[in-house]
Motif scaffolding. Sequence first.
Motif, PDB file in Angstrom:
ATOM      1  N   ALA A 155       0.815  -1.216   0.000  1.00 41.81           N
ATOM      2  CA  ALA A 155       0.000   0.000   0.000  1.00 41.81           C
ATOM      3  C   ALA A 155       0.852   1.271   0.000  1.00 41.81           C
ATOM      4  O   ALA A 155       0.637   2.167  -0.824  1.00 41.81           O
ATOM      5  CB  ALA A 155      -0.965  -0.024   1.177  1.00 41.81           C
ATOM      6  N   PRO A 156       1.856   1.387   0.897  1.00 40.28           N
ATOM      7  CA  PRO A 156       2.688   2.604   0.849  1.00 40.28           C
ATOM      8  C   PRO A 156       3.371   2.787  -0.498  1.00 40.28           C
ATOM      9  O   PRO A 156       3.530   3.924  -0.954  1.00 40.28           O
ATOM     10  CB  PRO A 156       3.730   2.384   1.948  1.00 40.28           C
ATOM     11  CG  PRO A 156       3.282   1.251   2.748  1.00 40.28           C
ATOM     12  CD  PRO A 156       2.169   0.553   2.060  1.00 40.28           C
ATOM     13  N   TRP A 184       1.059   4.320  -2.882  1.00 39.09           N
ATOM     14  CA  TRP A 184       0.965   5.751  -2.559  1.00 39.09           C
ATOM     15  C   TRP A 184       2.161   6.504  -3.129  1.00 39.09           C
ATOM     16  O   TRP A 184       2.020   7.615  -3.663  1.00 39.09           O
ATOM     17  CB  TRP A 184       0.884   5.967  -1.037  1.00 39.09           C
ATOM     18  CG  TRP A 184      -0.510   5.887  -0.525  1.00 39.09           C
ATOM     19  CD1 TRP A 184      -1.095   4.816   0.068  1.00 39.09           C
ATOM     20  CD2 TRP A 184      -1.504   6.906  -0.594  1.00 39.09           C
ATOM     21  NE1 TRP A 184      -2.403   5.103   0.381  1.00 39.09           N
ATOM     22  CE2 TRP A 184      -2.684   6.378  -0.001  1.00 39.09           C
ATOM     23  CE3 TRP A 184      -1.523   8.214  -1.079  1.00 39.09           C
ATOM     24  CZ2 TRP A 184      -3.866   7.112   0.101  1.00 39.09           C
ATOM     25  CZ3 TRP A 184      -2.695   8.957  -0.975  1.00 39.09           C
ATOM     26  CH2 TRP A 184      -3.853   8.411  -0.395  1.00 39.09           C
ATOM     27  N   THR A 215       1.685   6.931  -6.678  1.00 35.80           N
ATOM     28  CA  THR A 215       0.724   8.021  -6.891  1.00 35.80           C
ATOM     29  C   THR A 215       1.435   9.367  -6.829  1.00 35.80           C
ATOM     30  O   THR A 215       1.230  10.244  -7.686  1.00 35.80           O
ATOM     31  CB  THR A 215      -0.365   7.951  -5.806  1.00 35.80           C
ATOM     32  OG1 THR A 215      -0.895   6.633  -5.787  1.00 35.80           O
ATOM     33  CG2 THR A 215      -1.463   8.942  -6.079  1.00 35.80           C
ATOM     34  N   ALA A 216       2.285   9.507  -5.811  1.00 35.56           N
ATOM     35  CA  ALA A 216       3.046  10.751  -5.686  1.00 35.56           C
ATOM     36  C   ALA A 216       3.922  10.957  -6.910  1.00 35.56           C
ATOM     37  O   ALA A 216       4.059  12.076  -7.422  1.00 35.56           O
ATOM     38  CB  ALA A 216       3.904  10.714  -4.422  1.00 35.56           C
ATOM     39  N   HIS A 221      -7.556   1.076  -4.495  1.00 34.06           N
ATOM     40  CA  HIS A 221      -6.613   2.196  -4.396  1.00 34.06           C
ATOM     41  C   HIS A 221      -7.144   3.362  -5.218  1.00 34.06           C
ATOM     42  O   HIS A 221      -6.691   3.644  -6.316  1.00 34.06           O
ATOM     43  CB  HIS A 221      -5.236   1.777  -4.910  1.00 34.06           C
ATOM     44  CG  HIS A 221      -4.408   1.089  -3.877  1.00 34.06           C
ATOM     45  ND1 HIS A 221      -3.909   1.734  -2.777  1.00 34.06           N
ATOM     46  CD2 HIS A 221      -4.003  -0.193  -3.767  1.00 34.06           C
ATOM     47  CE1 HIS A 221      -3.223   0.887  -2.035  1.00 34.06           C
ATOM     48  NE2 HIS A 221      -3.275  -0.297  -2.602  1.00 34.06           N
ATOM     49  N   GLU A 251      -6.838   6.480  -4.784  1.00 33.25           N
ATOM     50  CA  GLU A 251      -5.901   7.587  -5.020  1.00 33.25           C
ATOM     51  C   GLU A 251      -5.099   7.330  -6.286  1.00 33.25           C
ATOM     52  O   GLU A 251      -4.795   8.259  -7.042  1.00 33.25           O
ATOM     53  CB  GLU A 251      -4.999   7.800  -3.795  1.00 33.25           C
ATOM     54  CG  GLU A 251      -3.854   6.799  -3.605  1.00 33.25           C
ATOM     55  CD  GLU A 251      -4.335   5.436  -3.103  1.00 33.25           C
ATOM     56  OE1 GLU A 251      -5.517   5.288  -2.786  1.00 33.25           O
ATOM     57  OE2 GLU A 251      -3.487   4.512  -3.030  1.00 33.25           O
ATOM     58  N   PHE A 252      -4.773   6.052  -6.552  1.00 30.45           N
ATOM     59  CA  PHE A 252      -4.004   5.702  -7.740  1.00 30.45           C
ATOM     60  C   PHE A 252      -4.841   5.961  -8.998  1.00 30.45           C
ATOM     61  O   PHE A 252      -4.363   6.535  -9.976  1.00 30.45           O
ATOM     62  CB  PHE A 252      -3.579   4.230  -7.652  1.00 30.45           C
ATOM     63  CG  PHE A 252      -2.670   3.776  -8.747  1.00 30.45           C
ATOM     64  CD1 PHE A 252      -1.401   4.317  -8.881  1.00 30.45           C
ATOM     65  CD2 PHE A 252      -3.084   2.822  -9.663  1.00 30.45           C
ATOM     66  CE1 PHE A 252      -0.562   3.901  -9.904  1.00 30.45           C
ATOM     67  CE2 PHE A 252      -2.249   2.400 -10.682  1.00 30.45           C
ATOM     68  CZ  PHE A 252      -0.986   2.948 -10.800  1.00 30.45           C
TER      69      PHE A 252
END
Lengths: 490, 341
Positions: A283-284, A287, A290-291, A414, A416-417
């Motif tokens: 998961a991180p 993220w 995504t960033a 996910h 955010e992705f």
Amino acid sequence: MIDPGQLPILIVIIPLFGAFAVSLAGCCLSKRWCLPLTVLALAGSGWAAFATLNQVIARGPISYRLGGWPPPMGIEYVIDHLNGLVLVVITVVALLAAISSKRSVEVEMPNRINLYYPLYLLLVTGLLGMTITGDAFNLYVLLEISALTTYALIAVGRVRALHAGFNYLILGTIGASLYLLGTGHLYIMTGSLNMADLAVILPDLYSSPAVLVGFILIMVGIWTKMAFFPLHTWLPNSYTYAPDATSCLIAPLMTKVSVYIMLRVMFSLFTPAYVFDHLTVAAPIVWLATAAIIAGSLLALAQKDFKKMLTYLIVAEVGYMVGGAWLANRYGITGAILHIINDALMTLCLFLAAAAIIHKIGGRKLQDLKGIFHRMPLTMAAFMVGALSMIGVPPTAGFFSKWYLILGGIQAGHWEFVAALLFSSLVNAVLFFRIVEIGFFEKPENGEIAEAPLSMLVPLLLAAASLIVVGIYSGDIVTTVIRHAVPEGI
Amino acid sequence: MIWQFDLPILTLIVICGAFAILVKDLLGSAIIFGAYSFLMCLLWTEMGAVDVAFTEAAVGAGVSTVLFFAAVHRTSREVRSRKSGRKLYKGLGLLASGILGGILFYASGDFPGWADPASPAATHLSPHFITRTIAETSVPNIVTSVLADYRGFDTMFETAVVFTAGLAVLILLRIGGCRTAGPVWQTAAAIRPAYGDSIIRFVTRQLTPFIQLFALYVVAHGHHSPGGGFQGGVILGASFILLAISYDLNMAMNRINEKAALLLANSGLLLYAGIGLLCLLLGANFLDYSILQRILPGVDGVAARSHAMLGVEIGVAVTVMAIVMLIYNNLVSNGTYEKGL
């Protein structure tokens, strides 16, 4: 006729012998022979890669024993669906980029042609060798070759290239050292370097801290090499200031081969069970991906130099693939693998177009592009195909991999992705519309057609056409090849 | 592990490593780095890895120190760093190193004991190499047989790495690109008189043939004792560098000029890869030397492996020698070949 069992080794040694031939021809005959020999070697290697992929599709994975020694005693080449496909992509991209490099190399470094092309071929040898090998240490040796050649091919560019190349040298060396250190940890714990052998021994050691540290070191090392955010700082400058011929080769390939290696380490050295279930880091990392996508897109938006803008897009695209791989589901991994091919081709298309434009107008600023659509219509048509693929418009290839990635993101929850993927599409649309605005609607100072030379135009048009063809046939590519490349149990 | 021996060496290694970074004078830093390599070489010897120690002595303590000197000579002895943001960068660098050190330390708790005969590295593949090497390759030095045969493909590409490094230095430094047309280099330029020390020159001149003879011995005797292509090649190259330093660059370049060096570099690696290709053409896998028994008179497959290994070691030595010289010549003269150290 050549024994079909020998095809795998031919993929790698044809460019290697080509490097000697080019070097000796440049030394003893004439520099005129350098490029034709390079193209010939790459074509030969491409033929071998295609034939090998066909064999894999027909009869399943192939193993080739170097020196005739059985693994794990000796070094083994293993070609399965995943790297068979990547090998084909590497040879195709390298061939098109080599043909296109003719004029820009003649202009930028007329005295160094006899050194440039041997290094070019050695770089391709390195990339192919990293992809085809089934041995963790052999991979490192070829990594060194591709890294050393890249530093030289970047730094030979204009003045700022030296500094950018030096930065890359430092960070690239750190990345490669971390990979070596990680492999060393695995060797201490298992006594083996063969990937298949490691995959058999490692499951008993999954609770060992040393194996964990080995995995972390290898991952961070590869991420440094692939410019995964926030380890991307070396990439934009070195790819921007490198000679155009070099950027056309390394921008499509280096990051993609690194992504392939990441997949190989995650699924062939280790298992999905270890990577996703035993470690709780998926998961991180999504993220972080995504960033990477958001940061890459925003930084691309801030650029005034269009070659540099494209390099930031690569940073964002790396986020796509890493994120897709760590979504830990079938859609995500399929999308990541498909995106390796698509992104290689569309980056190639955009950089070839950029090289043609820079060759003709001599500038890299967005403002230099005034009226470019009127002056170089064919080049810009191909550029727009690449741009549409980058945005993700069907039927170009970029759409399909993005589709799989979005499905994977939704399935894994996910969001955010998924949002980042859509955001990046939007930003790409803005970026490329800006170029259309400047290039199409602003009037040029002289409106005459001044198209790029044929040696640049033909590879560019082929690359653009390949984007549409791969897009249309992406369903077939997924069912015949990629379906077998996704690890079982996902 | 002999702790009375290891403890001082390890302590000194840490001290040398720290000072090589901290010292402001780059020439001093290069010398400390040479000492560091020498200590590493002692450590390898103590571990029983004599071949590695030999390489470390020749490459680490020997040639790379000279290359550092050449680079410092052409650039600057002082360290100049940017003032802005220096503290932040230093802090981040220290943090990253600290984390790396921490996880390495964490992992090392899990390692098998020092020289543990039951460790995986000693039980998985090593027994095969130890017991079968003579029967399979007839080479007594296991390191050579692993390097040049079992994992000979790695070694071919390691040589290619050296070759690549030479080309990279040439393409970046050589002013106006590499000369290829016409006479390769002005022949027999007179050795510049009246500078340099005649004692040093005399000694170098007397010593060079012996150094080169020793290098050839190291290459040829790699099957039976520590040594081989890399070490021998570096020593050969170093003998020319010694000439270049004690006389001047022309002296060494008159012996082997740029074109000859490039040709040698190519042909050495071509010899290695060519032996591999020959195996392929005879119907075996790439680098499967045993098939060479068909063309080598009076040998069986095992002896063919041993002979082929000598062939590839010679190839390695030729390439390494030529490339070491090319790199030195370009570094020390900034790519002009006009004036050496």
